[in-house]
Design an enzyme around this catalytic site. Structure first.
Site, PDB file in Angstrom:
ATOM      1  N   GLY B  62       0.839  -1.190   0.000  1.00  0.00           N
ATOM      2  CA  GLY B  62       0.000   0.000   0.000  1.00  0.00           C
ATOM      3  C   GLY B  62       0.874   1.240   0.000  1.00  0.00           C
ATOM      4  O   GLY B  62       2.050   1.186  -0.372  1.00  0.00           O
ATOM      5  N   LEU B  63       0.314   2.365   0.420  1.00  0.00           N
ATOM      6  CA  LEU B  63       1.091   3.608   0.367  1.00  0.00           C
ATOM      7  C   LEU B  63       2.379   3.483   1.155  1.00  0.00           C
ATOM      8  O   LEU B  63       3.433   3.930   0.705  1.00  0.00           O
ATOM      9  CB  LEU B  63       0.243   4.763   0.890  1.00  0.00           C
ATOM     10  CG  LEU B  63      -0.858   5.225  -0.056  1.00  0.00           C
ATOM     11  CD1 LEU B  63      -1.707   6.286   0.614  1.00  0.00           C
ATOM     12  CD2 LEU B  63      -0.277   5.769  -1.353  1.00  0.00           C
ATOM     13  N   HIS B 286     -16.123   5.530  10.877  1.00  0.00           N
ATOM     14  CA  HIS B 286     -16.250   6.622   9.915  1.00  0.00           C
ATOM     15  C   HIS B 286     -17.700   7.049   9.817  1.00  0.00           C
ATOM     16  O   HIS B 286     -18.582   6.209   9.674  1.00  0.00           O
ATOM     17  CB  HIS B 286     -15.744   6.151   8.543  1.00  0.00           C
ATOM     18  CG  HIS B 286     -15.461   7.281   7.612  1.00  0.00           C
ATOM     19  ND1 HIS B 286     -16.461   8.040   7.071  1.00  0.00           N
ATOM     20  CD2 HIS B 286     -14.302   7.779   7.144  1.00  0.00           C
ATOM     21  CE1 HIS B 286     -15.909   8.969   6.299  1.00  0.00           C
ATOM     22  NE2 HIS B 286     -14.597   8.838   6.326  1.00  0.00           N
ATOM     23  N   ARG B 351     -14.310  12.867  13.165  1.00  0.00           N
ATOM     24  CA  ARG B 351     -15.070  11.659  12.857  1.00  0.00           C
ATOM     25  C   ARG B 351     -15.717  10.998  14.064  1.00  0.00           C
ATOM     26  O   ARG B 351     -16.828  10.505  13.981  1.00  0.00           O
ATOM     27  CB  ARG B 351     -14.131  10.659  12.184  1.00  0.00           C
ATOM     28  CG  ARG B 351     -13.711  11.153  10.837  1.00  0.00           C
ATOM     29  CD  ARG B 351     -12.703  10.253  10.201  1.00  0.00           C
ATOM     30  NE  ARG B 351     -12.487  10.715   8.831  1.00  0.00           N
ATOM     31  CZ  ARG B 351     -11.683  10.110   7.973  1.00  0.00           C
ATOM     32  NH1 ARG B 351     -11.017   9.043   8.335  1.00  0.00           N
ATOM     33  NH2 ARG B 351     -11.554  10.572   6.757  1.00  0.00           N
ATOM     34  N   HIS B 426     -13.884   1.702  10.121  1.00  0.00           N
ATOM     35  CA  HIS B 426     -13.037   2.186   9.041  1.00  0.00           C
ATOM     36  C   HIS B 426     -11.560   1.886   9.301  1.00  0.00           C
ATOM     37  O   HIS B 426     -11.015   0.908   8.827  1.00  0.00           O
ATOM     38  CB  HIS B 426     -13.296   3.680   8.869  1.00  0.00           C
ATOM     39  CG  HIS B 426     -12.574   4.294   7.717  1.00  0.00           C
ATOM     40  ND1 HIS B 426     -12.538   3.731   6.471  1.00  0.00           N
ATOM     41  CD2 HIS B 426     -11.861   5.446   7.627  1.00  0.00           C
ATOM     42  CE1 HIS B 426     -11.826   4.508   5.661  1.00  0.00           C
ATOM     43  NE2 HIS B 426     -11.394   5.532   6.338  1.00  0.00           N
ATOM     44  N   GLU B 450      -0.492   2.069   8.579  1.00  0.00           N
ATOM     45  CA  GLU B 450      -1.563   1.678   9.504  1.00  0.00           C
ATOM     46  C   GLU B 450      -1.165   0.488  10.366  1.00  0.00           C
ATOM     47  O   GLU B 450      -1.764   0.239  11.409  1.00  0.00           O
ATOM     48  CB  GLU B 450      -2.849   1.361   8.708  1.00  0.00           C
ATOM     49  CG  GLU B 450      -4.104   1.289   9.572  1.00  0.00           C
ATOM     50  CD  GLU B 450      -5.370   0.982   8.786  1.00  0.00           C
ATOM     51  OE1 GLU B 450      -5.320   0.955   7.536  1.00  0.00           O
ATOM     52  OE2 GLU B 450      -6.421   0.779   9.414  1.00  0.00           O
ATOM     53  N   LEU B 466      -3.203   8.906   4.684  1.00  0.00           N
ATOM     54  CA  LEU B 466      -2.348   8.896   3.493  1.00  0.00           C
ATOM     55  C   LEU B 466      -1.035   9.589   3.810  1.00  0.00           C
ATOM     56  O   LEU B 466       0.047   9.163   3.407  1.00  0.00           O
ATOM     57  CB  LEU B 466      -3.052   9.582   2.320  1.00  0.00           C
ATOM     58  CG  LEU B 466      -4.466   9.117   1.989  1.00  0.00           C
ATOM     59  CD1 LEU B 466      -4.971   9.792   0.718  1.00  0.00           C
ATOM     60  CD2 LEU B 466      -4.526   7.622   1.810  1.00  0.00           C
TER      61      LEU B 466
END
Lengths: 245, 662
Positions: B62-63, B286, B351, B426, B450, B466
């Site tokens: 992932g990122l 979320h 949130r 989320h 994460e 991100l």
């Protein structure tokens, strides 16, 4: 609703496949196509039959992992990904044929799962801008006009699902490749490698066994992200220019 | 402080034991704005010719994983990259919609590195580390530069410069975005950078591979055991250092916004080998997801938080109006509850607060949408005011793809009828405990993105995940890991070493056990049941009684799983039920630890809301006196209680105060 499903079963790449018939009942409109397959798989496991292998991951239409030929259409009758196709697109009593993507460059792994690593190898051949981490200039030093930014963006939304290849009678990957070339060619950052990129990517594409483009347009019609057909024109123009350079 | 060795006086103290305190010892001291610069200088270097001889395993693309693989590859290390998908480009970072924060202050609206730092610590309800968050804010600006240079097509204005928008929990516009597909565009950028290194030969890519065990030799992480998901082959991969970038564990709830394959196995297996797990109970709910439509549902779909910039959230004032067509409910009969309760932030509250208030109004009987049982779970997110103020084209330009997605799933057009939304699981703020260098308690095992616990505290602000993932992968990890790698060359590990053989054997045994149980119940049925327990008792609101019950229920379910799960097929082919079974087995263990962690933290903070700890007006009540610490859990051994190690959180630069968005 009740449906008859004819689903491609194939134990492995070297084994012959066949269409197997299944009945499903009590399918609701709100289910996605993949949730309908989940329901079928739960029934199969309970009966002691091996479930049908298919690829999916994000199930929100963006990762590009899912992809099935549904009654002859890539991702089914709507312009969307298979995970975002809902059963309200079908009618009670329908017979639906489900097959994997068909292309020489996408060998079957098992059942409905195919190997699309050829698309990664096309990107490896030049689908990037060479900039090492840390070598970047301040972002606003590179203004991009809005029309160019928008066109780059439209091309960059390709999810790499392979529907274009599956829909094309020639199994061509040129919409996928054209999307990447257009994305990078529209941007000032992409100019330095523009010529080398297109030649290298086209060579890799042909090497992988994808077919050539004959302007049929099925690719763009089937694309869940509606990548415009003219990215292939950009690709061809860039290729011609690079070859003349 | 935490110098006693008893847990008896802590809530749930019968379910765990208390270990020695833990602390991050690696962050430099001095003014906070100089610390990262100091660390970058103090961390030792590895000269380019030595880098070629050093190898790095990175799990996840992932990122965080892809950016780390690209950057480490560019530096000349030999990188082996693993992902379970068929291509690294499919990692779930791709689904992030809204944007990425950076303290660029392009809008001259008072933003700064310090303000981003402040907002993030406050947003996380003062349960994150100052040092890490400051560094994150500091590298944020360079992330944008890097991504633009790679060709990431961020939104631009007519002058050709980058555009920004604002996000929940902040009062400046610092979020860079690419329509509603920011995660996709950033991931493609990192993926392309990584594929470039694959072509250069510095990165070796292993797709459809799942990491199933960490190899620890002489106290250090030295490799992994992975399964080739196509051939079933169990492979040993050795390296000098291992990085886990394997994402979060929200799928423990079964229904979540995570991709179907997201799982906890990589971090859980590391936890069992000695890596502490930080704050497992911190789950972000979320606020803007499409509500559940039925029992068949396999996952939940997020609607970007950015919609809250222009959409107004409301429910009817009177419960009897809830079944009506929303367009027929006059303005005077609508309760814009966020704007009413939080006038300063309105619909842009963070949130955790937006989610909780949505739950409150639904619990009061004022939810909207179809009855599920005898309950309506939904609130309106209404664009009629925006459509009247802006043109339909302007709304479509900003949110069109999200509106299309909503219509596809629900069959209703947000241009005509207000959207319905409801909170859903989320992001998980918990993860492997890491120090300032992002190193876990197993030397040589690092965790990024994460998969670690460090930067978001008890709640994550929108557009910050991100930023953290790319910050870790592009800038932080490559500059901390070299301090570890400078100790190389490391003594080679033989595939016959007892630690390797044992790890491999453990994987093979687990697989053959799963295949031999041949019970009555499918893997998914266990997963759904676990998810229901977690949502009911460890979801948006937690109580001591509920959490105790959940621990018992999970233990019973785990016991049944190992007696009664039905996994068909064989180990030497693509076998998706087998893959799922291994992951659900780990989720069952993690779920129990999450409940114990939630039980012992008798305060409310961020995404962790304990019904026993509220202010007079019903807001979450933190207890800094007793809980201003990170809970770092050590695996206690098979069948033994976990061990709690506390890391006290010290606030030198930000004053701890009750969060208020009013």
């Amino acid at each position: 609703m009740n449906l008859t499903l004819k689903i491609w079963r194939q134990d492995g790449p070297q084994v012959a496949g066949r269409l197997a018939e299944y009945q499903v009942s009590d399918i609701s409109d709100d289910m996605s196509f993949l949730e309908m397959l989940d329901v079928l798989n739960e029934e199969l496991i309970t009966k002691g039959e091996e479930p049908i292998a298919f690829d999916s991951d994000c199930r929100e239409g963006i990762c590009g992992m899912c992809g099935l030929m549904i009654s002859g259409h890539a991702h089914g009758p709507e312009v969307t990904t298979t995970c975002q196709l809902h059963m309200r697109s079908f009618k009670d009593g329908d017979t639906i044929t489900v097959e994997p993507w068909r292309a020489e460059a996408f060998p079957v792994v098992r059942d409905l799962v195919v190997d699309r690593s050829s698309l990664d190898r096309i990107i490896q051949a030049g689908g990037f801008i060479s900039v090492n981490t840390g070598a970047a200039t301040e972002a606003n030093n590179l203004p991009v006009s809005k029309p160019k930014a928008d066109r780059a963006f439209d091309a960059a939304t390709c999810i790499g699902c392979g529907a274009c290849v599956a829909a094309c009678p020639n199994a061509s990957g040129m919409l996928f490749m054209g999307a990447k070339i257009t994305h990078l060619s529209e941007l000032p950052q992409g100019q330095a490698q523009r010529d080398a990129r297109v030649v290298s990517m086209v060579n890799q594409h042909d090497h992988e066994g994808f077919g050539g483009c004959t302007n049929i347009g099925e690719c763009s019609a089937a694309c869940p992200k509606e990548i415009p057909l003219d990215v292939i024109s950009t690709l061809n123009a860039d290729f011609r220019k690079a070859k003349q350079a | 402080m935490t110098d006693t060795n008893t847990s008896a006086d802590l809530p749930g103290g019968d379910l765990f034991t208390l270990g020695a305190p833990i602390a991050d010892t690696k962050a430099p001291d001095g003014p906070i704005e100089n610390r990262w610069t100091k660390a970058e200088f103090n961390n030792r270097l590895v000269n380019p010719s030595n880098r070629r001889k050093l190898s790095v395993i990175i799990v996840g693309t992932g990122l965080a994983g892809a950016s780390a693989a690209a950057t480490m590859g560019e530096s000349g290390y030999h990188v082996k990259s693993f992902c379970y998908q068929d291509s690294p480009r499919r990692a779930h970072s791709i689904a992030a919609q809204g944007g990425i924060n950076a303290a660029k202050n392009y809008n001259n609206d008072g933003d700064s590195v310090h303000r981003l730092f402040y907002d993030t610590v406050k947003g996380g309800d003062y349960r994150s580390r100052e040092d890490n968050v400051y560094r994150l804010s500091e590298v944020s600006t360079r992330i944008i530069d890097q991504c633009v240079a790679q060709g990431v097509p961020f939104a631009r204005d007519y002058g050709g410069l980058l555009d920004n928008r604002s996000f929940g929990g902040v009062q400046v516009a610092r979020t860079f975005y690419a329509r509603g597909q920011t995660g996709q565009q950033l991931l493609i950028g990192a993926y392309q950078a990584m594929e470039r290194q694959v072509a250069n030969g510095t990165v070796e890519q292993f797709t459809r591979h799942e990491m199933l065990e960490v190899i620890v030799k002489d106290g250090k992480a030295r490799g992994i055991i992975a399964r080739d998901m196509v051939t079933g082959e169990i492979e040993t991969h050795l390296a000098d250092v291992v990085v886990l970038a394997s994402g979060g564990y929200g799928n423990v709830f079964f229904l979540s916004t995570n991709a179907m394959g997201c799982n906890v196995t990589a971090t859980w297996r590391a936890h069992r080998k000695g890596a502490y797990f930080g704050n497992p109970c911190y789950t972000q709910i979320h606020p803007t997801c499409i509500p559940v439509s039925g029992d068949h549902q396999s996952k939940l779909t997020l609607m970007s938080e950015s919609l809250r910039n222009d959409g107004r959230i409301w429910v009817p004032k009177r419960a009897e109006d809830c079944g009506k067509d929303p367009r027929e409910i006059p303005e005077a009969d609508r309760d814009y509850y966020l704007e009413r309760i939080y006038p300063a932030f309105g619909n842009l509250v963070p949130r955790d607060i937006a989610s909780r208030q949505a739950k409150n109004v639904c619990d009061e009987g004022r939810g909207v949408g179809p009855l599920v049982g005898d309950f309506r779970r939904g609130v309106y997110l209404d664009f009629s005011a925006a459509l009247a103020r802006m043109s339909e084209e302007a709304v479509a330009e900003k949110y069109g793809n999200l509106f299309d997605m909503y219509q596809r799933i629900t069959g209703e057009s947000p241009y005509d009828v207000p959207m319905r939304i409801y909170p859903a699981v989320h992001y998980t703020m918990g993860g492997l405990w890491v120090d300032y260098d992002l190193e876990t308690t197993i030397p040589g095992l690092f965790a990024v993105g994460e998969a670690n616990f460090s930067d978001h505290g008890a709640n994550r602000l929108g557009a910050s995940s991100l930023m953290q993932c790319l910050g870790d992968g592009y800038f932080v990890l490559p500059n901390t890991i070299r301090n570890y790698l400078a100790d190389g060359p490391f003594e080679p590990v033989s595939e016959d070493a007892p630690e390797v053989v044992e790890a491999r054997q453990a994987v093979e045994d687990r697989i053959s056990t799963l295949l031999s149980i041949n019970g009555d119940r499918t893997v998914d049925s266990f997963h759904r049941e676990l998810g229901n327990i977690m949502w009911e008792y460890c979801g948006m609101e937690r109580t001591e009684e509920g959490l105790r019950k959940a621990v018992d229920l999970i233990r019973a379910l785990k016991d049944e799983f190992w007696r009664n799960v039905k996994v068909l097929g064989s180990a030497d082919t693509l076998n998706q039920s087998l893959e799922k079974a291994g992951r659900v087995a780990d989720f069952l263990e993690l779920g129990e630890l999450m409940c114990i962690d939630a039980l012992h933290r008798r305060e409310s903070c961020g995404g962790h809301f304990r019904a026993e700890s509220v202010t007079d007006d019903g807001e979450a009540l933190r207890d800094d006196e007793n809980f201003a610490y990170v809970a770092a859990w050590e695996f206690g051994g098979e069948g033994s209680a976990p061990v709690l190690h506390k890391e006290d959180l010290v606030y030198e630069f930000i004053e701890l105060k009750q969060r208020s968005y009013k």
